[in-house]
Design a protein around this motif. Structure first.
Motif, mmCIF file in Angstrom:
data_model
loop_
_atom_site.group_PDB
_atom_site.id
_atom_site.type_symbol
_atom_site.label_atom_id
_atom_site.label_comp_id
_atom_site.label_asym_id
_atom_site.label_seq_id
_atom_site.Cartn_x
_atom_site.Cartn_y
_atom_site.Cartn_z
ATOM 1 N N HIS A 31 0.874 -1.167 0.000
ATOM 2 C CA HIS A 31 0.000 0.000 0.000
ATOM 3 C C HIS A 31 0.914 1.221 0.000
ATOM 4 O O HIS A 31 1.697 1.413 0.943
ATOM 5 N N GLU A 67 1.838 3.493 2.999
ATOM 6 C CA GLU A 67 2.187 2.842 4.272
ATOM 7 C C GLU A 67 3.699 2.608 4.305
ATOM 8 O O GLU A 67 4.192 1.538 3.963
ATOM 9 N N ARG A 77 -2.747 4.508 -1.420
ATOM 10 C CA ARG A 77 -2.841 3.089 -1.082
ATOM 11 C C ARG A 77 -2.717 2.180 -2.312
ATOM 12 O O ARG A 77 -1.953 1.225 -2.334
ATOM 13 N N HIS A 115 2.735 -3.375 7.043
ATOM 14 C CA HIS A 115 1.719 -2.364 6.712
ATOM 15 C C HIS A 115 1.655 -1.259 7.765
ATOM 16 O O HIS A 115 2.261 -1.356 8.822
ATOM 17 N N ASP A 116 0.830 -0.235 7.432
ATOM 18 C CA ASP A 116 0.414 0.769 8.416
ATOM 19 C C ASP A 116 -1.100 0.695 8.533
ATOM 20 O O ASP A 116 -1.792 0.662 7.526
HETATM 21 ZN ZN LIG Z 1 -1.765 -2.004 4.196
#
Ligand SMILES: [Zn+2]
Length: 414
Positions: free
Chosen positions: A101, A104, A152, A191-192
């Protein structure tokens, strides 16, 4: 009988001693890496908004130092090369992929810091164990097109993490191809998450959420998921040293189209790490440090096989992600939505997000009135008690946009 009982008791004591020695050693390693961080943090990284070109610039001196090999594993939709970095000569293969993403970026920064640690401190016992016992396979920034815009999705508007089955996007194909070429024992899916995530009902912000994803609907444990849980437990234990109570468990509903779930199913023990929020850390520099310390700590545990002694309860007992936080709550505001309506005392939940102006490229903060009413069960990064002051004419509707000047004026009404 007594001898047998004594033997059992002493075995039990031995078991406790072994696991607590292990836990102490892990804690020492994590603390040491945490304290040492300024010495290996890459100083050029000052914002979480950066392009692939900038990232490659940070990696260049380490590549020239032969810290890792770099091979292309594909090309993004817009033609950017997706790189796989390979470091170490060990027999256990660990794959880590970040920024599928594009917005992130926390783990990408931490991976660069981590490589810098291996480059700057080659004789440190952690660096040695990792290089000798592991082969690291890193894809920092799987979605360089998304990163370019800090969005994203990919340039084709696809969420890569819903493309593990169809593999229509070049980015998903690259990840699958890299996985197939190496079939790693361990995988880290990085990820974030929404920085406004809380830990269970504690009202504490979740700085890090972990998950050993289920590989089927029944969420069963097996020889693949169990080591993932042990590594997640090791990660959680390290984090609790620095951010006690701020570690949560990500939702473990099986998502058949997601990479983490599938890679677990394909036989790689996979750990999802989600960086969340931290007060005053919009750029995620503290979270980047926690990521880096967490990665090095668990890689060391994998390299030394000590993760097998982790107390699984440290993972199992993590509280789930919840949503009980706003960026700002104005408490006890007197709201009169329109002339002919009576006023009411309310709490107002406001979230503040970054908005990028596509024409100028500048990033502005914009507020949004997210909820109005009884927010007594919610917490916030900032809180102002308006003590009955009126917000009439200023706040007129739900989902209203607010400039930062308007927010400052509202906060000043107390
Ligand atoms: Zn993510």
């Amino acid at each position: 009988m007594l001898t047998v009982t004594l033997a059992i008791v002493s075995i039990a004591i031995l078991a406790v001693t072994v696991s607590s020695t292990y836990a102490q050693e892990q804690a020492e390693v994590a603390r040491e890496l945490f304290n040492l961080y300024p010495a290996y943090q890459v100083p050029e990284i000052t914002t979480r908004r950066f392009t692939q070109k900038e990232m490659l610039g940070w990696l260049k001196p380490l590549h020239e130092q032969r810290m890792f090999d770099m091979t292309p594993v594909g090309q993004s939709a817009e033609g950017r090369t997706i790189w796989l970095l390979k470091a170490g000569q060990g027999k256990t293969k660990v794959m880590m992929w970040s920024q599928m993403h594009g917005d992130e970026a926390t783990a990408t920064m931490a991976i660069v810091d981590m490589m810098n640690f291996l480059g700057k401190r080659p004789d440190h016992r952690v660096a040695k164990a990792i290089r000798e016992q592991l082969t690291l396979l890193l894809i920092p920034m799987l979605n360089p097109d998304g990163a370019q815009r800090f969005e994203r999705r990919t340039a084709q508007l696809i969420d890569v993490n819903r493309d593990a089955l169809r593999l229509k996007t070049p980015e998903a194909q690259a990840l699958k191809k890299a996985w197939e070429a190496h079939r790693p024992e361990f995988g880290f899916n990085l990820h974030d998450q929404d920085p406004r995530t809380t830990v269970g009902n504690t009202k504490k912000v979740s700085a890090i959420a972990l998950l050993a994803p289920a590989s089927d609907e029944s969420r069963s444990d097996n020889h693949v998921r169990r080591p993932a849980k042990q590594v997640a437990a090791t990660f959680a234990a390290a984090m609790q040293l620095f951010i006690p109570g701020h570690v949560s468990k990500y939702d473990d509903t099986f998502e058949p189209r997601a990479f983490g779930d599938n890679i677990q199913k394909w036989g790689t023990s996979t750990i999802l790490v989600e960086s969340g929020g931290w007060p005053g850390d919009r750029n995620k520099m503290f979270l980047r440090k926690l990521n880096c310390v967490g990665f090095l700590t668990v890689l060391y545990a994998i390299a030394t096989n000590t993760y097998e002694q982790a107390d699984l309860q440290l993972y199992e007992q993590l509280l789930p992600n919840t949503k009980y936080i706003y960026d700002l709550i104005l408490r006890n505001a007197q709201l009169k939505a329109a002339n002919n309506i009576s006023s009411i005392i309310v709490d107002i939940g406001i979230n503040i997000d970054e908005e990028r102006d596509a024409s100028t490229g500048t990033v502005n903060l914009v507020g949004k009135v997210t909820d109005i009413g009884d927010l007594s069960t919610f917490t916030s990064f900032e809180e102002v008690d308006l003590k009955g002051s009126s917000v009439e004419g200023v706040i007129t509707k739900i989902e209203q946009r607010l400039t930062m000047d308007e927010i400052r004026a509202l906060s000043g009404k107390k």
